[in-house]
Design an enzyme around this catalytic site. Structure first.
Site, short mmCIF file in Angstrom:
data_model
loop_
_atom_site.label_atom_id
_atom_site.label_comp_id
_atom_site.label_asym_id
_atom_site.label_seq_id
_atom_site.Cartn_x
_atom_site.Cartn_y
_atom_site.Cartn_z
N GLU A 38 -72.80 6.10 -25.47
CA GLU A 38 -72.18 5.87 -26.78
C GLU A 38 -72.43 7.02 -27.75
O GLU A 38 -71.54 7.40 -28.53
CB GLU A 38 -72.69 4.55 -27.38
CG GLU A 38 -72.10 3.30 -26.76
CD GLU A 38 -72.78 2.89 -25.46
OE1 GLU A 38 -72.39 1.87 -24.89
OE2 GLU A 38 -73.71 3.61 -25.01
N GLU A 44 -74.93 -3.63 -21.01
CA GLU A 44 -75.20 -4.71 -21.95
C GLU A 44 -74.92 -6.07 -21.33
O GLU A 44 -75.68 -7.03 -21.53
CB GLU A 44 -74.35 -4.51 -23.20
CG GLU A 44 -74.73 -3.28 -24.01
CD GLU A 44 -73.87 -3.11 -25.24
OE1 GLU A 44 -74.38 -3.32 -26.35
OE2 GLU A 44 -72.68 -2.75 -25.09
#
Length: 262
Positions: free
Chosen positions: A134, A114
């Site tokens: 995740e 990210e």
């Protein structure tokens, strides 16, 4: 400023470039609140002091993402605030005043991916690996990945990565659009600095328009985007530096464009 920021982020100025190093190598540079705030301070300093910046990881890895040992102790509302803080910090990279280039090696995982997606140019070493685990850990991206990563590589590819936890090579990531350059191991930082030096030579107004107009135009309708393009084109052309550079080109005082070396 040319010193460590809270010890977990290094900051050095070199010939108009800011070199920002994530400095938790024993934790694979995982991002906790302390590192996030130190990164924010470094990014803010770079916007004032430098013409371009490079972000890299100290040690063997770029960044293994969110520090789960800290995250697991947070309340629900604290987790929301933490995610929103990451959004603000990473937005300061993507839509700031200067170009950011990231040098990627080892783990570029979760929040590390990210962070890389918030930069403008990504250089990865051949042995780097990208992952969004995740889903396998019972959580969801919180650092802007659902917007930035999905727009880089496509929502379906991001879905695949999150559902399966698969690792993706730099060569594959380059084909998907998530990486700009793939270089041999040990060469990412030098290449990132080279690219940042090139970007730093551009007219500041042009760089500002590229960094701030393009992502907004992407979010607009076609007609609105074209209108904003016309305004930015006129604004950048009206600067004294643009006039000087255009005269230099027309009077053949600038070097000719040549094929780039990837």
């Amino acid at each position: 400023m040319d010193e460590p920021i809270d010890q977990v982020v290094s900051y050095h100025l070199r010939d108009g470039l800011a070199l920002i190093g994530l400095n938790r190598p024993t934790k694979r540079n995982a991002i906790n609140d302390r590192l996030a705030e130190a990164l924010h301070s470094a990014v803010e300093a770079a916007q004032v002091e430098a013409k371009a910046a490079v972000i890299y990881g100290e040690g063997a890895h770029f960044c293994a993402g969110l520090d789960l040992s800290e995250h697991v102790e947070k309340s629900l509302i604290a987790a929301v605030h933490g995610s929103r803080r990451w959004h603000k910090i990473f937005d300061g990279i993507e839509r700031g005043c200067i170009p950011f280039v990231v040098a990627l090696k080892g783990a570029v995982v979760g929040g590390g991916f990210e962070l890389a997606a918030a930069a403008h140019v990504r250089v990865a070493e051949e042995s780097a690996f990208f992952a969004l685990p995740e889903g396998t850990r019972g959580i969801f991206v919180g650092g802007g990945g659902s917007v930035r990563v999905s727009r880089l590589i496509g929502a379906q590819r991001m879905t695949d990565m999150m559902l399966t936890g698969r690792s993706v090579s730099p060569v594959q990531m380059e084909q998907w659009g998530g990486v700009s350059y793939v270089v041999p191991d040990g060469e990412a930082l030098a290449k990132a600095i080279e690219l940042a030096q090139v970007a730093a030579q551009n007219a500041p107004m042009s760089n500002y328009a590229i960094l701030n107009a393009l992502p907004r135009i992407r979010d607009m309708s076609s007609e609105d985007g074209l209108f904003v393009e016309s305004l930015m084109s006129a604004l950048t052309s009206a600067t004294p530096e643009a006039a000087e550079r255009l005269r230099d080109f027309l009077e053949k005082r600038t070097a000719k464009l040549t094929a780039p070396k990837d």
